[in-house]
Design a protein around this motif. Structure first.
Motif, mmCIF file in Angstrom:
data_model
loop_
_atom_site.group_PDB
_atom_site.id
_atom_site.type_symbol
_atom_site.label_atom_id
_atom_site.label_comp_id
_atom_site.label_asym_id
_atom_site.label_seq_id
_atom_site.Cartn_x
_atom_site.Cartn_y
_atom_site.Cartn_z
ATOM 1 N N UNK A 132 0.842 -1.196 0.000
ATOM 2 C CA UNK A 132 0.000 0.000 0.000
ATOM 3 C C UNK A 132 0.875 1.243 0.000
ATOM 4 N N UNK A 133 0.316 2.334 -0.510
ATOM 5 C CA UNK A 133 1.028 3.609 -0.514
ATOM 6 C C UNK A 133 0.896 4.269 0.857
ATOM 7 N N UNK A 134 1.500 5.434 0.992
ATOM 8 C CA UNK A 134 1.474 6.136 2.273
ATOM 9 C C UNK A 134 0.064 6.451 2.751
ATOM 10 N N UNK A 135 -0.876 6.678 1.828
ATOM 11 C CA UNK A 135 -2.241 7.007 2.232
ATOM 12 C C UNK A 135 -3.108 5.766 2.417
ATOM 13 N N UNK A 136 -2.504 4.561 2.342
ATOM 14 C CA UNK A 136 -3.243 3.324 2.556
ATOM 15 C C UNK A 136 -3.818 2.718 1.293
ATOM 16 N N UNK A 137 -3.644 3.371 0.155
ATOM 17 C CA UNK A 137 -4.171 2.850 -1.102
ATOM 18 C C UNK A 137 -3.236 1.779 -1.650
ATOM 19 N N UNK A 138 -3.799 0.816 -2.348
ATOM 20 C CA UNK A 138 -3.003 -0.245 -2.969
ATOM 21 C C UNK A 138 -2.312 0.270 -4.225
ATOM 22 N N UNK A 139 -2.966 1.168 -4.942
ATOM 23 C CA UNK A 139 -2.440 1.716 -6.184
ATOM 24 C C UNK A 139 -1.904 3.118 -5.901
ATOM 25 N N UNK A 140 -0.599 3.284 -6.075
ATOM 26 C CA UNK A 140 0.041 4.578 -5.825
ATOM 27 C C UNK A 140 -0.029 5.452 -7.079
ATOM 28 N N UNK A 141 0.141 6.764 -6.923
ATOM 29 C CA UNK A 141 0.068 7.682 -8.062
ATOM 30 C C UNK A 141 1.047 7.347 -9.193
ATOM 31 N N UNK A 142 2.204 6.762 -8.866
ATOM 32 C CA UNK A 142 3.217 6.457 -9.876
ATOM 33 C C UNK A 142 3.039 5.077 -10.519
ATOM 34 N N UNK A 143 2.170 4.239 -9.958
ATOM 35 C CA UNK A 143 1.941 2.912 -10.535
ATOM 36 C C UNK A 143 1.348 3.029 -11.933
ATOM 37 N N UNK A 144 1.604 2.028 -12.746
ATOM 38 C CA UNK A 144 1.066 1.967 -14.107
ATOM 39 C C UNK A 144 0.164 0.736 -14.213
ATOM 40 N N UNK A 145 -1.111 0.888 -13.853
ATOM 41 C CA UNK A 145 -2.019 -0.256 -13.868
ATOM 42 C C UNK A 145 -2.211 -0.826 -15.275
ATOM 43 N N UNK A 146 -2.271 -2.151 -15.327
ATOM 44 C CA UNK A 146 -2.528 -2.852 -16.590
ATOM 45 C C UNK A 146 -3.526 -3.971 -16.317
ATOM 46 N N UNK A 147 -4.375 -4.225 -17.275
ATOM 47 C CA UNK A 147 -5.334 -5.317 -17.152
ATOM 48 C C UNK A 147 -4.571 -6.628 -16.998
ATOM 49 N N UNK A 148 -4.967 -7.427 -16.037
ATOM 50 C CA UNK A 148 -4.382 -8.747 -15.829
ATOM 51 C C UNK A 148 -4.581 -9.571 -17.098
ATOM 52 N N UNK A 149 -3.559 -10.280 -17.530
ATOM 53 C CA UNK A 149 -3.646 -11.052 -18.772
ATOM 54 C C UNK A 149 -4.670 -12.184 -18.713
ATOM 55 N N UNK A 150 -5.150 -12.514 -17.530
ATOM 56 C CA UNK A 150 -6.192 -13.547 -17.392
ATOM 57 C C UNK A 150 -7.572 -13.005 -17.766
ATOM 58 N N UNK A 151 -7.678 -11.686 -17.929
ATOM 59 C CA UNK A 151 -8.956 -11.039 -18.212
ATOM 60 C C UNK A 151 -8.930 -10.375 -19.585
ATOM 61 N N UNK A 152 -10.097 -10.320 -20.207
ATOM 62 C CA UNK A 152 -10.238 -9.621 -21.478
ATOM 63 C C UNK A 152 -11.426 -8.674 -21.356
ATOM 64 N N UNK A 153 -11.184 -7.404 -21.634
ATOM 65 C CA UNK A 153 -12.233 -6.387 -21.594
ATOM 66 C C UNK A 153 -12.825 -6.272 -22.978
ATOM 67 N N UNK A 154 -14.147 -6.409 -23.069
ATOM 68 C CA UNK A 154 -14.783 -6.243 -24.377
ATOM 69 C C UNK A 154 -16.248 -5.855 -24.213
ATOM 70 N N UNK A 155 -16.795 -5.301 -25.297
ATOM 71 C CA UNK A 155 -18.205 -4.937 -25.357
ATOM 72 C C UNK A 155 -18.995 -6.202 -25.659
ATOM 73 N N UNK A 156 -20.036 -6.446 -24.885
ATOM 74 C CA UNK A 156 -20.888 -7.611 -25.093
ATOM 75 C C UNK A 156 -22.281 -7.128 -25.478
ATOM 76 N N UNK A 157 -22.622 -7.165 -26.785
ATOM 77 C CA UNK A 157 -23.918 -6.660 -27.235
ATOM 78 C C UNK A 157 -25.108 -7.328 -26.540
ATOM 79 N N UNK A 158 -25.007 -8.607 -26.269
ATOM 80 C CA UNK A 158 -26.120 -9.317 -25.634
ATOM 81 C C UNK A 158 -26.437 -8.768 -24.241
ATOM 82 N N UNK A 159 -25.409 -8.248 -23.566
ATOM 83 C CA UNK A 159 -25.615 -7.683 -22.229
ATOM 84 C C UNK A 159 -25.696 -6.154 -22.266
#
Length: 98
Positions: A3-30
């Motif tokens: 965690x960062x100094x303010x207790x957050x897991x994601x710090x301002x300098x982190x570069x978040x990336x989608x986990x490779x186990x997940x795929x983000x996509x538009x699902x027309x049916x939903x």
């Protein structure tokens, strides 16, 4: 999870990336963006999907917040707080890595 100094897991300098186990996509049916993974699917609300679209691993957390504030200026400080909280949640759920 660290965690960062303010207790957050994601710090301002982190570069978040989608986990490779997940795929983000538009699902027309939903009529929504979803996160697909081997065991199932997570239906996302529009705000969550918009934040995750920015998680490419090249942009810092501060950069993501700045881009979203520029795109949605009416969001103000609440947008920043909500984005950071969502990124912490997404990290805790394993949807993103840093």
């Amino acid at each position: 999870m660290t965690t960062s100094e303010d207790g957050a897991a994601i710090a301002p300098h982190h570069k978040p990336a989608l986990n490779r186990m997940f795929m983000l996509r538009w699902e027309p049916a939903q009529d929504a963006h979803v996160l697909l993974y081997p065991e199932g699917v997570v239906k996302l609300n529009p705000t969550a999907a918009e934040i995750l679209k920015h998680c490419s691993g090249t942009q810092t957390t501060d950069g993501i917040v700045a881009e979203l504030k520029a795109a949605y200026p009416e969001g103000g400080a609440q947008l920043e707080t909500s984005t950071r909280k969502f990124l912490d949640l997404a990290y805790a759920k394993g949807w993103i890595n840093v």
